[in-house]
Design an enzyme around this catalytic site. Structure first.
Site, PDB file in Angstrom:
ATOM      1  N   SER A 172       0.828  -1.201   0.000  1.00 66.16           N
ATOM      2  CA  SER A 172       0.000   0.000   0.000  1.00 66.16           C
ATOM      3  C   SER A 172       0.866   1.256   0.000  1.00 66.16           C
ATOM      4  O   SER A 172       0.352   2.359   0.006  1.00 66.16           O
ATOM      5  CB  SER A 172      -0.947   0.010   1.215  1.00 66.16           C
ATOM      6  OG  SER A 172      -0.215  -0.079   2.426  1.00 66.16           O
TER       7      SER A 172
ATOM      8  N   ASN B 114      -2.494  -2.141  13.147  1.00 63.53           N
ATOM      9  CA  ASN B 114      -3.955  -2.026  13.013  1.00 63.53           C
ATOM     10  C   ASN B 114      -4.512  -0.783  13.706  1.00 63.53           C
ATOM     11  O   ASN B 114      -5.380  -0.098  13.164  1.00 63.53           O
ATOM     12  CB  ASN B 114      -4.641  -3.279  13.563  1.00 63.53           C
ATOM     13  CG  ASN B 114      -4.242  -4.518  12.791  1.00 63.53           C
ATOM     14  OD1 ASN B 114      -3.612  -4.414  11.728  1.00 63.53           O
ATOM     15  ND2 ASN B 114      -4.580  -5.697  13.304  1.00 63.53           N
TER      16      ASN B 114
ATOM     17  N   THR C 216     -38.665  25.174 -13.108  1.00 65.56           N
ATOM     18  CA  THR C 216     -38.875  23.826 -12.596  1.00 65.56           C
ATOM     19  C   THR C 216     -39.016  22.962 -13.840  1.00 65.56           C
ATOM     20  O   THR C 216     -39.547  23.445 -14.851  1.00 65.56           O
ATOM     21  CB  THR C 216     -40.137  23.697 -11.723  1.00 65.56           C
ATOM     22  OG1 THR C 216     -41.272  23.998 -12.525  1.00 65.56           O
ATOM     23  CG2 THR C 216     -40.092  24.628 -10.507  1.00 65.56           C
ATOM     24  N   HIS C 217     -38.500  21.765 -13.784  1.00 63.49           N
ATOM     25  CA  HIS C 217     -38.470  20.882 -14.976  1.00 63.49           C
ATOM     26  C   HIS C 217     -37.714  21.544 -16.134  1.00 63.49           C
ATOM     27  O   HIS C 217     -37.971  21.224 -17.288  1.00 63.49           O
ATOM     28  CB  HIS C 217     -39.872  20.505 -15.437  1.00 63.49           C
ATOM     29  CG  HIS C 217     -40.781  20.062 -14.330  1.00 63.49           C
ATOM     30  ND1 HIS C 217     -40.927  18.746 -13.964  1.00 63.49           N
ATOM     31  CD2 HIS C 217     -41.571  20.780 -13.497  1.00 63.49           C
ATOM     32  CE1 HIS C 217     -41.797  18.668 -12.963  1.00 63.49           C
ATOM     33  NE2 HIS C 217     -42.192  19.890 -12.651  1.00 63.49           N
TER      34      HIS C 217
ATOM     35  N   SER D 108     -11.369  24.559 -29.479  1.00 71.73           N
ATOM     36  CA  SER D 108     -11.418  23.353 -30.296  1.00 71.73           C
ATOM     37  C   SER D 108     -10.246  23.369 -31.260  1.00 71.73           C
ATOM     38  O   SER D 108      -9.855  24.428 -31.754  1.00 71.73           O
ATOM     39  CB  SER D 108     -12.729  23.308 -31.072  1.00 71.73           C
ATOM     40  OG  SER D 108     -12.608  22.471 -32.205  1.00 71.73           O
TER      41      SER D 108
ATOM     42  N   ASN E 175     -15.299  26.214 -25.082  1.00 72.57           N
ATOM     43  CA  ASN E 175     -15.979  25.099 -24.419  1.00 72.57           C
ATOM     44  C   ASN E 175     -15.854  25.149 -22.898  1.00 72.57           C
ATOM     45  O   ASN E 175     -14.800  25.491 -22.368  1.00 72.57           O
ATOM     46  CB  ASN E 175     -15.420  23.770 -24.927  1.00 72.57           C
ATOM     47  CG  ASN E 175     -15.724  23.549 -26.395  1.00 72.57           C
ATOM     48  OD1 ASN E 175     -16.761  23.989 -26.892  1.00 72.57           O
ATOM     49  ND2 ASN E 175     -14.815  22.895 -27.091  1.00 72.57           N
TER      50      ASN E 175
ATOM     51  N   GLU F 151     -17.740  20.769 -17.350  1.00 78.41           N
ATOM     52  CA  GLU F 151     -18.074  19.397 -17.774  1.00 78.41           C
ATOM     53  C   GLU F 151     -17.324  18.370 -16.932  1.00 78.41           C
ATOM     54  O   GLU F 151     -17.875  17.346 -16.529  1.00 78.41           O
ATOM     55  CB  GLU F 151     -17.746  19.206 -19.254  1.00 78.41           C
ATOM     56  CG  GLU F 151     -18.611  20.058 -20.165  1.00 78.41           C
ATOM     57  CD  GLU F 151     -18.076  20.062 -21.586  1.00 78.41           C
ATOM     58  OE1 GLU F 151     -18.434  19.155 -22.352  1.00 78.41           O
ATOM     59  OE2 GLU F 151     -17.286  20.955 -21.915  1.00 78.41           O
TER      60      GLU F 151
ATOM     61  N   TYR G 245      -9.628  -6.468  12.589  1.00 77.26           N
ATOM     62  CA  TYR G 245      -8.946  -6.009  11.379  1.00 77.26           C
ATOM     63  C   TYR G 245      -8.932  -7.097  10.310  1.00 77.26           C
ATOM     64  O   TYR G 245      -8.691  -8.268  10.590  1.00 77.26           O
ATOM     65  CB  TYR G 245      -7.501  -5.583  11.684  1.00 77.26           C
ATOM     66  CG  TYR G 245      -6.766  -5.085  10.451  1.00 77.26           C
ATOM     67  CD1 TYR G 245      -6.855  -3.759  10.064  1.00 77.26           C
ATOM     68  CD2 TYR G 245      -6.033  -5.964   9.650  1.00 77.26           C
ATOM     69  CE1 TYR G 245      -6.215  -3.307   8.913  1.00 77.26           C
ATOM     70  CE2 TYR G 245      -5.393  -5.520   8.505  1.00 77.26           C
ATOM     71  CZ  TYR G 245      -5.484  -4.181   8.137  1.00 77.26           C
ATOM     72  OH  TYR G 245      -4.859  -3.740   7.002  1.00 77.26           O
TER      73      TYR G 245
ATOM     74  N   GLN H 257      -7.317  -2.147   4.012  1.00 78.47           N
ATOM     75  CA  GLN H 257      -6.274  -1.371   3.350  1.00 78.47           C
ATOM     76  C   GLN H 257      -6.829  -0.616   2.133  1.00 78.47           C
ATOM     77  O   GLN H 257      -6.323   0.436   1.776  1.00 78.47           O
ATOM     78  CB  GLN H 257      -5.146  -2.318   2.927  1.00 78.47           C
ATOM     79  CG  GLN H 257      -4.033  -1.676   2.146  1.00 78.47           C
ATOM     80  CD  GLN H 257      -2.838  -2.606   2.038  1.00 78.47           C
ATOM     81  OE1 GLN H 257      -2.220  -2.957   3.040  1.00 78.47           O
ATOM     82  NE2 GLN H 257      -2.516  -3.039   0.836  1.00 78.47           N
TER      83      GLN H 257
ATOM     84  N   LYS I   8      -8.239   3.437   1.783  1.00 78.17           N
ATOM     85  CA  LYS I   8      -7.503   4.660   1.473  1.00 78.17           C
ATOM     86  C   LYS I   8      -7.622   5.056   0.012  1.00 78.17           C
ATOM     87  O   LYS I   8      -7.660   6.246  -0.310  1.00 78.17           O
ATOM     88  CB  LYS I   8      -6.032   4.486   1.866  1.00 78.17           C
ATOM     89  CG  LYS I   8      -5.836   4.546   3.376  1.00 78.17           C
ATOM     90  CD  LYS I   8      -4.436   4.186   3.809  1.00 78.17           C
ATOM     91  CE  LYS I   8      -4.180   2.702   3.816  1.00 78.17           C
ATOM     92  NZ  LYS I   8      -5.032   1.951   4.784  1.00 78.17           N
TER      93      LYS I   8
END
Ligand code: ARG
Length: 459
Positions: A24, A111, A156-157, A278, A286, A291, A318, A323, A326
């Site tokens: 890890s 642990n 709304t909508h 672009s 853009n 996005e 444990y 592990q 994380k």
């Protein structure tokens, strides 16, 4: 074969593939400042209970600082043979101090060590997210001031509904981010019980003074049960959930502004420095940051799901599965922190196109609901007023006009004498001024909110 902390029990060394599979260090190395801090507190406590001399504790403290500097300066050699950050630091201590280094792990286990490090990390991480959320709130507040008198169509909508002050719109997000800050705070408080000293699972026969370590590390309380504390990851779940809600809130805002910056809407210009072009279409600007902010919600939601699945069905205490926590935790934190850090300057730099917005404000019958409410205040039952206004809207659509263009007879026919007051609520400006309820977009209500947040965010 590399030397392992558990070497005594084993005759054969570890297969290289197992080292690579189980390591890890590639992702937990960022815990090093917390691992060092916790070890220094542990060493100080061991000296106080007579298992180290004061001089030994001092040497350990200094050597841990030196190892921290080495890691910070990129001079420390990491290797999958040492598995994780805890082992790396302990081995480096042993290399420097010999037998003294071999004493540090007295009365603790990785642990309880790893969950202590994680809680210490989370406290700083939560403070960072809180700061960034406050910066975003401040950016929204300054936009609320900048566009104080601008009226927007409310939706709304995603269909035109009723008018709202732009300030009211910005203040809505400040509320959402405030709840996000509260959720982050709650998760941080969940991380405030010290696990260190619960050792592997059952505690230790070494007479450790856990409360002393608690004071040294600034935890509020001691975790009460060793089996629970060494396997508890609820606080990670709480934190990642809180991050996910932030990501969800940001995604809604990002989506809205992607739409609002289109030619079709034309509500706002995003700052050039936060847009991209672009490679083939020269005219393009853009909203990639928005996005990606929207798209990266996937990382937070994915991390939360990943964590839930990792934690599901684990027997006490444990298990190595833990592990994996994380990876999810850091991914969610990093992604949300980055999105927040860009949201503030985008809100600061965005220009609303007042003329474009105002020129179409009278489209879409934003005043229809206020007209209906005026009829109700004139004495008509609500359902009858609703139906009557629905018919007027249909009439306007046939005549291609607005409600306020209708002649007085159309209103008096529905309720005698109504035409005398109806024109004062028709049109978007009038409709907006007619709002009364607390928390509404009525200008004086919005000013009340603005004052509240100005004091609260003390700008
Ligand atoms: N690297 C482990 C983790 O991140 C901590 C060490 C506990 N390992 C163990 N084999 N008991 O969870």
């Amino acid at each position: 074969m590399s030397q392992k902390t558990w070497g005594g029990r084993f005759e054969a060394g570890t297969d290289q593939r197992v080292e690579e599979f189980t390591e890890s260090i590639s992702f937990d190395r960022r815990l090093y400042p917390y691992d060092i801090k916790a070890s220094q507190a542990h060493a100080a406590m061991l000296a106080e209970i007579g298992l180290l001399t004061a001089e030994e504790a001092h040497q350990l403290h200094q050597a841990l600082d030196a190892i921290g500097d080495e890691i910070r300066n990129g001079q420390f050699a990491f290797s999958t043979a040492q598995e994780d950050i805890h082992t790396h630091i302990e081995q480096a201590l042993i290399q420097r101090l010999g037998d003294l280094g071999r004493k540090l792990h007295t009365g603790r286990s990785r642990n309880d060590q790893v969950v202590t490090d994680l809680k210490l990390w989370l406290r700083d991480a939560a403070a960072e997210i809180d700061r960034r959320l406050r910066d975003v709130q401040r950016a929204f507040l300054s936009a609320a001031r900048r566009y104080h008198d601008l009226i927007l169509p409310g939706y709304t909508h995603l269909q035109r509904a009723q008018p709202v002050l732009a300030s009211h719109y910005f203040l809505a997000y400040i509320e959402k981010f405030q709840r996000d800050r509260e959720r982050i705070q709650t998760a941080r408080r969940r991380a405030d019980a010290l696990p260190l000293g619960t050792a592997a699972l059952a505690g230790t026969s070494i007479p450790v003074n856990r409360d002393r370590v608690r004071v040294l590390l600034g935890f509020e309380s001691l975790a009460r049960n060793s089996l629970d504390a060494s396997s508890d990851r609820d606080f990670v779940l709480d934190y990642v959930y809180a991050l996910t809600v932030i990501a969800i809130h940001l995604s809604g805002w990002a989506e809205e502004w992607v739409i609002w910056s289109t030619t079709e809407f034309g509500f706002l210009d995003l700052p050039d420095a936060f847009c991209t072009g672009s490679s083939i279409m020269p005219q393009k600007k853009n909203p990639d940051v928005l996005e990606l902010t929207r798209g990266r919600t996937g990382r937070a939601v994915g991390a939360l799901t990943q964590l839930l699945v990792v934690l599901k069905a684990l027997p006490l205490a444990y298990n190595r599965d833990l592990q994996e926590d994380k990876l999810a935790l850091f991914a969610a934190h990093d992604s949300v922190a980055a999105s927040l850090s860009l949201a503030a300057p985008i809100v600061e730099g965005a220009q609303f196109r007042r003329e474009a917005i105002e020129s179409r404000l009278e489209d879409g019958f934003l005043d229809a609901t206020t007209l209906m409410e005026a009829m109700v205040l004139h004495g008509l039952p609500m359902r009858s007023a609703h139906e009557a206004v629905g018919k007027l809207v249909r009439l306007c659509e046939q005549r291609r006009c607005r409600l306020r263009d209708l002649p007085p007879e159309e209103f008096d026919r529905l309720a005698p004498g109504f035409s005398a007051k109806v024109y004062s609520v028709l049109g978007v400006k009038n409709a907006l001024a007619a709002f009364r309820s607390s928390g509404s977009t009525a200008p004086e209500e919005v000013d009340r909110q603005l004052n509240f947040w100005e004091q609260r965010l003390n700008i």
